[in-house]
Write a protein that holds these residues in place. Structure first.
Motif, PDB file in Angstrom:
ATOM      1  N   UNK A  62       0.776  -1.265   0.066  1.00 30.83           N
ATOM      2  CA  UNK A  62       0.071   0.038   0.049  1.00 30.83           C
ATOM      3  C   UNK A  62       0.861   1.383  -0.261  1.00 30.83           C
ATOM      4  N   UNK A  63       2.279   1.199   0.015  1.00 31.74           N
ATOM      5  CA  UNK A  63       3.047   2.135   0.045  1.00 31.74           C
ATOM      6  C   UNK A  63       3.087   3.108  -1.164  1.00 31.74           C
ATOM      7  N   UNK A  64       2.979   4.420  -1.227  1.00 34.04           N
ATOM      8  CA  UNK A  64       3.173   5.020  -2.560  1.00 34.04           C
ATOM      9  C   UNK A  64       4.415   4.778  -3.209  1.00 34.04           C
ATOM     10  N   UNK A  65       5.508   4.874  -2.506  1.00 31.03           N
ATOM     11  CA  UNK A  65       6.888   4.530  -2.789  1.00 31.03           C
ATOM     12  C   UNK A  65       7.596   3.564  -1.772  1.00 31.03           C
ATOM     13  N   UNK A  66       7.680   2.278  -2.411  1.00 30.77           N
ATOM     14  CA  UNK A  66       8.174   1.207  -1.569  1.00 30.77           C
ATOM     15  C   UNK A  66       9.544   1.470  -1.165  1.00 30.77           C
ATOM     16  N   UNK A  67      10.580   2.410  -1.688  1.00 31.37           N
ATOM     17  CA  UNK A  67      11.759   2.775  -1.233  1.00 31.37           C
ATOM     18  C   UNK A  67      11.660   3.363   0.085  1.00 31.37           C
ATOM     19  N   UNK A  68      10.667   3.980   0.612  1.00 29.74           N
ATOM     20  CA  UNK A  68      10.609   4.514   1.860  1.00 29.74           C
ATOM     21  C   UNK A  68      10.711   3.634   2.816  1.00 29.74           C
ATOM     22  N   UNK A  69      10.082   2.288   2.626  1.00 31.55           N
ATOM     23  CA  UNK A  69       9.859   1.597   3.817  1.00 31.55           C
ATOM     24  C   UNK A  69      10.919   0.266   3.594  1.00 31.55           C
ATOM     25  N   UNK A  70      11.426  -0.013   2.607  1.00 30.48           N
ATOM     26  CA  UNK A  70      12.199  -1.344   2.401  1.00 30.48           C
ATOM     27  C   UNK A  70      13.284  -1.503   3.547  1.00 30.48           C
ATOM     28  N   UNK A  91      10.256   1.194  -8.674  1.00 31.45           N
ATOM     29  CA  UNK A  91       8.920   0.963  -8.602  1.00 31.45           C
ATOM     30  C   UNK A  91       8.246   1.854  -9.403  1.00 31.45           C
ATOM     31  N   UNK A  92       6.786   1.786  -9.998  1.00 32.71           N
ATOM     32  CA  UNK A  92       6.030   2.768 -10.757  1.00 32.71           C
ATOM     33  C   UNK A  92       5.099   3.321  -9.515  1.00 32.71           C
ATOM     34  N   UNK A  93       5.605   4.647  -9.359  1.00 32.06           N
ATOM     35  CA  UNK A  93       5.064   5.282  -8.282  1.00 32.06           C
ATOM     36  C   UNK A  93       4.092   6.782  -8.970  1.00 32.06           C
ATOM     37  N   UNK A  94       2.964   6.861  -8.168  1.00 34.00           N
ATOM     38  CA  UNK A  94       2.119   7.816  -8.422  1.00 34.00           C
ATOM     39  C   UNK A  94       2.399   9.349  -7.750  1.00 34.00           C
ATOM     40  N   UNK A  95       3.773   9.435  -7.680  1.00 31.91           N
ATOM     41  CA  UNK A  95       4.103  10.794  -6.981  1.00 31.91           C
ATOM     42  C   UNK A  95       4.776  11.790  -7.799  1.00 31.91           C
ATOM     43  N   UNK A  96       4.025  11.719  -9.078  1.00 31.47           N
ATOM     44  CA  UNK A  96       4.263  12.751 -10.230  1.00 31.47           C
ATOM     45  C   UNK A  96       5.964  13.113 -10.234  1.00 31.47           C
ATOM     46  N   UNK A  97       6.786  12.078 -10.262  1.00 29.63           N
ATOM     47  CA  UNK A  97       8.146  12.254 -10.244  1.00 29.63           C
ATOM     48  C   UNK A  97       8.969  12.790  -9.206  1.00 29.63           C
TER      49      UNK A  97
END
Length: 221
Positions: free
Chosen positions: A76-84, A140-146
């Protein structure tokens, strides 16, 4: 109580049910005004029923079933890098990987123990510098507008919050490895200089004052 999408659909479905009179508590012919707020009127049954309680129970069952069915699906993370680095077992795997690297280097013939410790430290710090402080963006493909496109992995971790458990772990690990390397190299001058420079290369970029800073514009884009 905050309901999930499953709980909300269950709530709507339950409101559409017509509950039989024999299954409802309370008497017949009670007025609508005689009941406190939070109770619902079951039309067609002529009785009051505690729909709020039934809805909560039904929603919890739906959430439990949905949780079991969704095991192993997308996060459910927008960007998995934040929690890996907060994943279960990731710290242990990280330490074991360093130990495995050291054992592999020890198995090379004609290489002394001090050289192996220095190589272990240099390889570890080089990899840490590249993957944490040089490579930017996310696989990962993230919906954070880059937004993550211009940030390194270290800057993305924990959404940029400083002094979290993961950041402390990744800061302490090279320091511990540095002390072990210095001890087993018997503080030889050449080894000491190499290991110290290597340590500084991974500690300085971790300073909160350098978060998002690109010295002389290096690695800005």
């Amino acid at each position: 109580m905050e309901l999930s999408p499953h709980g909300l659909s269950a709530f709507r479905g339950l409101l559409r049910l017509r509950i039989k009179a024999a299954e409802l508590p309370g008497g017949v012919g009670e007025s609508r005004a005689s009941h406190p707020e939070g109770f619902g009127w079951c039309e067609g049954a002529g009785k009051w029923c505690d729909l709020s309680l039934l809805c909560c129970l039904f929603a919890e069952q739906r959430q439990e079933r949905g949780g079991r069915m969704n095991v192993g699906t997308a996060h459910s993370e927008v960007n998995p890098n934040t929690r890996v680095m907060n994943s279960r077992g990731i710290w242990l795997s990280y330490v074991l990987a360093i130990g495995l690297l050291h054992v592999v280097l020890l198995s090379i013939p004609f290489v002394s123990v001090p050289v192996v410790w220095t190589l272990t430290n240099l390889i570890h710090n080089t990899g840490m510098y590249i993957f944490l402080h040089t490579v930017k963006g996310t696989p990962f493909e993230t919906p954070d507008q880059g937004k993550a496109r211009l940030l390194t992995h270290w800057e993305q971790m924990d959404y940029g919050v400083q002094f979290t458990a993961s950041r402390k772990f990744l800061t302490i690990t090279p320091i511990v490895l540095y002390f072990l390397t210095s001890f087993y190299t018997k503080y030889d001058q050449i080894h000491f200089v190499l290991n110290t420079v290597s340590l500084m290369s991974v500690l300085i970029p971790k300073l909160p004052q350098l978060h998002g800073v690109r010295i002389f514009g290096i690695n800005k884009y």
